[in-house]
Write an enzyme that holds these catalytic residues in place. Structure first.
Site, PDB file in Angstrom:
ATOM      1  N   ASP A 196      -6.179  23.515   4.706  1.00 48.39           N
ATOM      2  CA  ASP A 196      -6.878  24.742   5.092  1.00 48.39           C
ATOM      3  C   ASP A 196      -7.179  25.655   3.908  1.00 48.39           C
ATOM      4  OD1 ASP A 196      -6.427  23.745   7.595  1.00 48.39           O
ATOM      5  OD2 ASP A 196      -5.523  25.566   8.404  1.00 48.39           O
ATOM      6  N   HIS A 253     -13.092  27.188   9.489  1.00 51.12           N
ATOM      7  CA  HIS A 253     -11.843  27.971   9.490  1.00 51.12           C
ATOM      8  C   HIS A 253     -12.154  29.466   9.428  1.00 51.12           C
ATOM      9  CE1 HIS A 253      -7.562  28.343   9.322  1.00 51.12           C
ATOM     10  NE2 HIS A 253      -7.485  28.715   8.066  1.00 51.12           N
ATOM     11  N   HIS A 269     -11.151  34.692   7.472  1.00 51.45           N
ATOM     12  CA  HIS A 269      -9.752  34.385   7.800  1.00 51.45           C
ATOM     13  C   HIS A 269      -9.036  35.518   8.542  1.00 51.45           C
ATOM     14  CE1 HIS A 269      -5.750  32.489   7.204  1.00 51.45           C
ATOM     15  NE2 HIS A 269      -6.454  31.381   7.013  1.00 51.45           N
ATOM     16  N   HIS A 282      -2.300  23.262   2.818  1.00 50.78           N
ATOM     17  CA  HIS A 282      -3.318  24.135   2.221  1.00 50.78           C
ATOM     18  C   HIS A 282      -3.720  23.606   0.854  1.00 50.78           C
ATOM     19  CE1 HIS A 282      -1.265  26.513   5.273  1.00 50.78           C
ATOM     20  NE2 HIS A 282      -2.391  27.176   5.403  1.00 50.78           N
TER      21      HIS A 282
HETATM   22 NI    NI Z   1      -5.739  29.499   7.071  1.00 51.84          NI
END
Ligand code: NI
Length: 407
Positions: A216, A267, A271, A358
């Site tokens: 991510d 995504h 954020h 991530h």
């Molecule tokens: Ni995230």
């Protein structure tokens, strides 16, 4: 058990026929233990391999829009005798039809072909209850029939395969209408089936223990390419949930991810906690990110992940895509230490799980080599999110964490 098989891209009919054939064999093998087959049974297979059973499915010929695949099962009994059974499946890449070899023959000609192939007079061969079958028939482009018959194992005696070629002159009168249609195709150059993106290539995670690594918050021009190099070296396909702002900041990196055959997900743009936004603001987060990713990679994502996994009914109805959360949270961003997050993932992993990491943290990248090596050694196939859910629907507004168990 040893199994090897090849899917043909763009042939869902053949691939799902292959899958149900293999699952049938695996269910039967698991039945004595009172269980149905589960992919977890294939983990750490080196320790528990039952070499008595060998299963394979490989293409044997192709022409026009037709591909033929031989499916073979070989079993060695406790007394050392071996039984083999094989069948040829003909699939059409355009119409998606799947046929067994016997359908290529006229019903009234089968007794004679069998007699010719097995050397047993037609008058007798028809009365064999367990006699040879016409499952393994290869129709060559010249119209010859190559008929392989199996003689069942007798007491203390292995089964045997015999292949007989029946010349084209005999063949033409014995082919059914379908047989003639397929012969016509086999005489043309093989047409390549429609191209399938690597991230979408068929795999059945009911058969194989799979896990989907997901990364991510990127793309990041420094860390993401290093991850791509590791994935390539390890032959792994993964999923990248990108933010729109980072896709705009590093479009070349976003494109590199997509071109390497990985799946890309939305995504959001900035954020946020989507649960704190109005439906219109949620839509804007999704749409701007779709646009940014489309500009960078050429196509907009079909899946999304809400930041922090935060979603409620309002978020679910506003995002307009399936919501892919995770089954295993590596907490890589918290520990920033491979010695902590790698063992955590290895301890919690189960077949079908989506794993959260991530690709913007250098410490996450530093642990990937070890994590992937260990997962593959256990027998995991590392696939994309669309692949791990292949064969199960991914519906807009629904939440997914891992592949549901086969019913
Ligand atoms: Ni995230």
């Amino acid at each position: 058990m040893k199994a090897s098989w090849t899917y043909v891209d763009g042939l869902p009919g053949l691939n799902s026929q292959l899958d149900s054939w293999l699952l049938g064999i695996l269910d039967a093998a698991a039945a004595p233990s009172g269980a149905r087959y589960r992919p977890a049974m294939a983990l750490n297979a080196a320790n528990s391999q039952n070499a008595a059973l060998t299963v394979s499915a490989e293409p044997v010929q192709a022409g026009g829009t037709v591909v033929a695949v031989r499916q073979k099962v070989s079993e060695t009994g406790s007394d050392g005798t071996r039984t083999v059974s094989s069948a040829i499946i003909y699939a059409d890449t355009v119409f998606g039809e799947v046929h067994r070899a016997a359908e290529l023959l006229r019903p009234e000609a089968k007794g004679r072909i069998l007699a010719q192939a097995s050397g047993v007079p037609a008058s007798i061969s028809g009365s064999f209850a367990q006699g040879p079958t016409l499952d393994d028939v290869v129709l060559t482009s010249s119209g010859d029939l190559q008929v392989t018959t199996e003689r069942p194992a007798g007491r203390g005696q292995s089964g045997r395969e015999d292949t007989t070629t029946i010349a084209a002159a005999d063949t033409l009168a014995t082919l059914s209408e379908l047989g003639h249609k397929i012969l016509h195709q086999l005489q043309a150059p093989a047409a390549p089936p429609p191209a399938t993106a690597p991230a979408l290539r068929h795999i059945n995670c009911d058969l194989i223990p799979c896990a989907a690594l997901s990364y991510d918050d990127g793309p990041d021009p420094k860390t993401t390419p290093r991850l791509l190099a590791i994935l390539k070296e390890k032959n792994v396909q993964a999923t990248f949930f990108m933010t729109g702002s980072n896709a705009i900041a590093a479009p070349a990196t976003a494109r590199q991810v997509a071109e390497a055959g990985h799946a890309v997900g939305n995504h959001t743009f900035s954020h946020p906690y989507l649960t704190k936004l109005t439906p219109a603001a949620i839509r804007s987060e999704i749409d701007r990110t779709d646009a940014a990713i489309r500009t960078a990679t050429g196509s907009a994502p079909s899946i999304m992940r809400p930041p922090y996994g935060a979603a409620d009914a309002a978020v679910q109805s506003a995002v307009g895509k399936p919501l892919i959360i995770w089954a295993i949270d590596s907490l890589d961003w918290q520990s920033k230490n491979p010695a902590v997050f790698v063992p955590k993932v290895l301890k919690e992993i189960t077949p079908g799980a989506v794993v959260l990491m991530h690709d913007i943290d250098a410490t996450t990248i530093a642990g990937q080599q070890e994590l992937i090596t260990n997962l593959q050694a256990q027998g995991y196939r590392l696939v994309t999110v669309p692949q791990i859910f292949d064969g199960t629907p991914l519906l807009s507004g629904h939440v997914y964490r891992s592949r549901p168990e086969r019913k």
